[in-house]
Design a protein around this motif. Structure first.
Motif, PDB file in Angstrom:
ATOM      1  N   LEU A 296       6.623   5.891  -5.372  1.00  0.00           N
ATOM      2  CA  LEU A 296       7.406   6.686  -4.427  1.00  0.00           C
ATOM      3  C   LEU A 296       6.494   7.432  -3.466  1.00  0.00           C
ATOM      4  O   LEU A 296       5.526   8.085  -3.889  1.00  0.00           O
ATOM      5  N   PHE A 297       6.807   7.337  -2.187  1.00  0.00           N
ATOM      6  CA  PHE A 297       6.143   8.110  -1.141  1.00  0.00           C
ATOM      7  C   PHE A 297       4.629   7.876  -1.132  1.00  0.00           C
ATOM      8  O   PHE A 297       3.859   8.774  -0.826  1.00  0.00           O
ATOM      9  N   ASP A 298       4.226   6.643  -1.488  1.00  0.00           N
ATOM     10  CA  ASP A 298       2.806   6.333  -1.479  1.00  0.00           C
ATOM     11  C   ASP A 298       2.336   5.803  -0.137  1.00  0.00           C
ATOM     12  O   ASP A 298       1.154   5.539   0.050  1.00  0.00           O
ATOM     13  N   SER A 299       3.252   5.632   0.808  1.00  0.00           N
ATOM     14  CA  SER A 299       2.885   5.203   2.156  1.00  0.00           C
ATOM     15  C   SER A 299       3.873   5.816   3.143  1.00  0.00           C
ATOM     16  O   SER A 299       5.009   6.126   2.795  1.00  0.00           O
ATOM     17  N   GLY A 300       3.395   6.006   4.378  1.00  0.00           N
ATOM     18  CA  GLY A 300       4.258   6.534   5.423  1.00  0.00           C
ATOM     19  C   GLY A 300       4.244   8.039   5.574  1.00  0.00           C
ATOM     20  O   GLY A 300       4.801   8.565   6.535  1.00  0.00           O
ATOM     21  N   LEU A 301       3.596   8.754   4.640  1.00  0.00           N
ATOM     22  CA  LEU A 301       3.589  10.211   4.683  1.00  0.00           C
ATOM     23  C   LEU A 301       2.190  10.775   4.886  1.00  0.00           C
ATOM     24  O   LEU A 301       1.921  11.936   4.577  1.00  0.00           O
ATOM     25  N   GLU A 302       1.293   9.953   5.421  1.00  0.00           N
ATOM     26  CA  GLU A 302      -0.090  10.373   5.563  1.00  0.00           C
ATOM     27  C   GLU A 302      -0.249  11.560   6.509  1.00  0.00           C
ATOM     28  O   GLU A 302      -1.229  12.301   6.415  1.00  0.00           O
ATOM     29  N   ASP A 303       0.706  11.749   7.427  1.00  0.00           N
ATOM     30  CA  ASP A 303       0.590  12.826   8.411  1.00  0.00           C
ATOM     31  C   ASP A 303       1.315  14.091   7.968  1.00  0.00           C
ATOM     32  O   ASP A 303       1.673  14.932   8.786  1.00  0.00           O
ATOM     33  N   SER A 304       1.508  14.240   6.656  1.00  0.00           N
ATOM     34  CA  SER A 304       2.138  15.449   6.122  1.00  0.00           C
ATOM     35  C   SER A 304       1.275  16.019   5.007  1.00  0.00           C
ATOM     36  O   SER A 304       0.576  15.289   4.295  1.00  0.00           O
ATOM     37  N   ALA A 305       1.343  17.336   4.853  1.00  0.00           N
ATOM     38  CA  ALA A 305       0.632  17.975   3.743  1.00  0.00           C
ATOM     39  C   ALA A 305       1.329  17.711   2.418  1.00  0.00           C
ATOM     40  O   ALA A 305       0.748  17.931   1.350  1.00  0.00           O
ATOM     41  N   TYR A 306       2.587  17.247   2.459  1.00  0.00           N
ATOM     42  CA  TYR A 306       3.387  17.042   1.253  1.00  0.00           C
ATOM     43  C   TYR A 306       3.741  15.571   1.153  1.00  0.00           C
ATOM     44  O   TYR A 306       4.441  15.034   2.020  1.00  0.00           O
ATOM     45  N   ARG A 307       3.331  14.927   0.080  1.00  0.00           N
ATOM     46  CA  ARG A 307       3.482  13.477  -0.033  1.00  0.00           C
ATOM     47  C   ARG A 307       4.141  13.097  -1.349  1.00  0.00           C
ATOM     48  O   ARG A 307       3.757  12.130  -1.990  1.00  0.00           O
ATOM     49  N   GLN A 308       5.123  13.867  -1.753  1.00  0.00           N
ATOM     50  CA  GLN A 308       5.825  13.565  -2.985  1.00  0.00           C
ATOM     51  C   GLN A 308       7.262  14.044  -2.886  1.00  0.00           C
ATOM     52  O   GLN A 308       7.577  14.950  -2.117  1.00  0.00           O
ATOM     53  N   LEU A 309       8.117  13.380  -3.637  1.00  0.00           N
ATOM     54  CA  LEU A 309       9.473  13.862  -3.829  1.00  0.00           C
ATOM     55  C   LEU A 309       9.409  14.912  -4.924  1.00  0.00           C
ATOM     56  O   LEU A 309       8.911  14.656  -6.024  1.00  0.00           O
ATOM     57  N   LEU A 310       9.901  16.091  -4.621  1.00  0.00           N
ATOM     58  CA  LEU A 310       9.752  17.239  -5.516  1.00  0.00           C
ATOM     59  C   LEU A 310      11.092  17.566  -6.155  1.00  0.00           C
ATOM     60  O   LEU A 310      12.124  17.616  -5.475  1.00  0.00           O
ATOM     61  N   PHE A 311      11.072  17.790  -7.454  1.00  0.00           N
ATOM     62  CA  PHE A 311      12.284  18.194  -8.160  1.00  0.00           C
ATOM     63  C   PHE A 311      12.134  19.629  -8.649  1.00  0.00           C
ATOM     64  O   PHE A 311      11.149  19.990  -9.297  1.00  0.00           O
ATOM     65  N   LEU A 312      13.133  20.424  -8.304  1.00  0.00           N
ATOM     66  CA  LEU A 312      13.136  21.839  -8.658  1.00  0.00           C
ATOM     67  C   LEU A 312      14.577  22.315  -8.712  1.00  0.00           C
ATOM     68  O   LEU A 312      15.367  22.029  -7.808  1.00  0.00           O
ATOM     69  N   SER A 313      14.915  23.021  -9.755  1.00  0.00           N
ATOM     70  CA  SER A 313      16.251  23.568  -9.888  1.00  0.00           C
ATOM     71  C   SER A 313      16.611  24.419  -8.668  1.00  0.00           C
ATOM     72  O   SER A 313      15.791  25.184  -8.170  1.00  0.00           O
ATOM     73  N   GLN A 314      17.846  24.276  -8.188  1.00  0.00           N
ATOM     74  CA  GLN A 314      18.278  25.096  -7.054  1.00  0.00           C
ATOM     75  C   GLN A 314      18.166  26.580  -7.382  1.00  0.00           C
ATOM     76  O   GLN A 314      17.907  27.400  -6.494  1.00  0.00           O
ATOM     77  N   THR A 315      18.350  26.924  -8.637  1.00  0.00           N
ATOM     78  CA  THR A 315      18.186  28.320  -9.043  1.00  0.00           C
ATOM     79  C   THR A 315      16.791  28.821  -8.703  1.00  0.00           C
ATOM     80  O   THR A 315      16.607  29.939  -8.184  1.00  0.00           O
ATOM     81  N   GLU A 316      15.778  27.979  -8.963  1.00  0.00           N
ATOM     82  CA  GLU A 316      14.400  28.360  -8.666  1.00  0.00           C
ATOM     83  C   GLU A 316      14.145  28.383  -7.159  1.00  0.00           C
ATOM     84  O   GLU A 316      13.432  29.254  -6.650  1.00  0.00           O
ATOM     85  N   THR A 317      14.710  27.422  -6.447  1.00  0.00           N
ATOM     86  CA  THR A 317      14.566  27.409  -4.989  1.00  0.00           C
ATOM     87  C   THR A 317      15.132  28.689  -4.387  1.00  0.00           C
ATOM     88  O   THR A 317      14.493  29.337  -3.541  1.00  0.00           O
ATOM     89  N   GLU A 318      16.315  29.080  -4.836  1.00  0.00           N
ATOM     90  CA  GLU A 318      16.925  30.312  -4.332  1.00  0.00           C
ATOM     91  C   GLU A 318      16.107  31.539  -4.742  1.00  0.00           C
ATOM     92  O   GLU A 318      15.966  32.490  -3.960  1.00  0.00           O
TER      93      GLU A 318
END
Length: 560
Positions: free
Chosen positions: A97-119
């Motif tokens: 996942l996301f191993d190509s096409g994202l070279e021009d970003s500091a973030y190159r992964q799909l991130l999972f985080l509970s919405q509770t933590e995001t809020e």
């Protein structure tokens, strides 16, 4: 009361009233706070949510929140997944996942985080800015301050749990209050779309017999089952569909039966932390703006969660809107700039609803012909498609929302000396500005950190710029004092010291990704949301100054 409650107009109690303190409303508050705008944020819930709900954060969302220091904090707290296991009937296909096409970003992964933590992280940022979320405050009604003028501001009637009715006069009202938006209903905005017949099951659980740190998908003739590596409050998020006609309570036994159906009894489900069922729909508001009232997030669009787009689209709604309202509150936004929120974000919302609807139907249809793509074509084509680097790169950039653009917006322009879009290289006006490692004052930095700020950045690229170019630009637009930043991007060596306004591209990646030549000067204006607003070749400043003057409602075009 929120921070920066500095509205100078006695007609209003506050410049912006945000209704809803989910991720969309909190992100909007963060941007308004960074601009020093006057706002209040209310939510009818007396306490923050405790359910994990939305769990996926895309790279573009992390980028968009990076100027507030939130992107890195979310990335550190989240659980990245870098592989998908597609469990087909005859084989298991491993997909990076996301191993190509994202070279021009500091973030190159799909991130999972509970919405509770995001809020929680967004709320902590606001608390550090002395912003208080007013909970137990429910919108009851909205009325125009001038019945004949839809842009004259609104009066909101608020039912407060602690002290009865309060009335708030606001220059702008933003509904970030979810799919059943009171703001949308009171503003009379149509809600178009239909509901799906199926009932979804969501559960945060422990699962034995599955590889960790991996997204698992089990497509069958009966639909699909997904497992996402959540990390907390449980290790896994399970998503599936309840059998039609089954109205019984959803229990651990239900979850195990669902897992057995799709995995032939290979998995053991245990220790559920949260179980929920809900019905889905795909709907979008007819307009995202009516006069002084705006919609963002689920109040503007709802859709299937299968492509992990919902919360991310809502946060980016907020960050497209916030800087425009902040400038409008200062008298620094043209009417066209305020109106551009609907023109820029409604097509994005509409496209997300349409795309996720197609994906959802492919994933869930149980009719003979409609399920063929899932049951026959997917096993045959998936291995070949996943080996096609160009297609995978495009797919990942689309999913990560790095490809979202506003090329058709009236709020972006090309200079007359720039080649037409198809002939020019690099991002066009309306495109996201790519990122790269650069050197600033002897330190390694990210280009986006230097060029995306609460305000506009004029990026002078290449050779030959006058030493007083920055002073000319600032002097020509005095109304934007504090909101206009000028940087010069040049190729060079890390051994050569650069001044505070100099960005050195030692590797050449920034020039390459921006489509620049070290021998040819160009100028870019970067909007506060990280998109290229204006681009031209050569060293003529007049086009950029006129663009900024028109955008921010200057009385006359600026001159040099």
């Amino acid at each position: 009361m929120a921070a920066h409650d500095n509205s100078a107009d006695p007609s209003f109690d506050v410049d912006v009233l945000i209704v809803g303190a989910g991720p969309t409303g909190l992100a909007l508050a963060a941007q308004l706070s960074a601009f020093g705008a006057s706002f209040r944020i209310i939510d009818r819930r007396q306490t923050p949510g405790t359910e994990s709900r939305a769990i996926a954060i895309q790279p573009r969302t992390l980028e968009a929140l990076r100027p507030f220091g939130i992107g890195d904090e979310l990335a550190a707290a989240g659980h990245p997944a870098r592989q998908l296991q597609l469990h087909l009937p005859e084989e298991t296909l491993n997909v990076d996942l996301f191993d190509s096409g994202l070279e021009d970003s500091a973030y190159r992964q799909l991130l999972f985080l509970s919405q509770t933590e995001t809020e929680r992280i967004l709320t902590q940022y606001l608390l550090s800015r002395r912003v208080r979320i007013e909970r137990g405050a429910e919108l009851q009604d909205l009325e125009r301050l001038d019945p004949e003028d839809p842009f004259a501001g609104m009066e909101a009637k608020i039912q407060r749990m602690d002290r009865g009715i309060e009335r708030i006069r606001a220059r702008y009202v933003v509904g970030a209050d979810g799919a059943n938006s009171t703001v949308r209903a009171k503003a009379g905005m149509d809600w178009r779309g239909t509901a799906y017949p199926d009932t979804f099951i969501l559960a945060d659980v422990e699962v034995d017999g599955v590889e960790p740190d991996t997204v698992h998908s089990y497509p069958t003739e009966d639909g699909f089952l997904f497992l996402f590596p959540l990390g907390g409050p449980a290790t896994w998020r399970m998503i599936g569909i309840k059998p039609r006609g089954d109205n019984s309570p959803t229990t651990l036994e239900t979850l195990q039966k669902l897992a057995d159906t799709f995995t032939r009894g290979e998995l053991q489900v245990r220790d559920p932390q949260w179980i929920s069922t809900f019905r889905l729909s795909h709907q979008v508001a007819e307009y995202f703006q009516r006069g002084s009232v705006f919609l963002a997030g689920d109040a503007a669009h709802v859709h299937s969660p299968v492509a992990a787009q919902g919360m991310n689209t809502g946060i980016q709604d907020a960050l497209n809107l916030g800087w425009k309202l902040a400038l409008g509150s200062r008298g620094l936004a043209s009417d066209d700039l305020i109106d551009s929120y609907d023109a820029e974000r409604r097509p994005v919302g509409r496209d997300v609803v349409s795309a996720t609807d197609r994906i959802f139907k492919l994933a869930t249809s149980r009719s003979g012909l409609a399920k063929l793509p899932r049951t026959k074509l997917l096993p045959a084509l998936a291995p070949k498609v996943m080996d096609w680097d160009g297609l995978r790169s495009r797919l990942f950039r689309t999913m990560s929302q790095l490809n979202v653009n506003y090329r058709g917006s009236d709020m972006v322009q090309s200079g007359t000396s720039r080649l037409p879009g198809l002939l020019a290289s690099g991002p066009r006006p309306g495109d996201r500005m790519p990122d790269a490692d650069v050197i600033h004052q002897g330190r390694e930095r990210r280009l986006q950190d230097l060029a995306v700020a609460p305000g506009f950045t004029v990026l002078l690229c290449g050779p030959g710029w006058p030493q007083d170019a920055a002073e000319q630009i600032q002097a020509s637009l005095p109304r934007l004092a504090g909101l206009l930043h000028v940087k010069q991007l040049m190729t060079g060596s890390s051994l050569i010291a650069g001044g505070p306004g100099i960005i050195q591209d030692v590797s050449g990646l920034a020039f390459h990704r921006l489509g620049l030549s070290s021998r040819r000067p160009e100028l870019l204006v970067i909007r506060p949301d990280g998109y290229v607003g204006y681009r031209t070749a050569g060293r003529d400043l007049s086009g950029a100054l006129s663009y900024l003057a028109d955008l921010t409602a200057a009385a006359e075009p600026a001159r040099v």
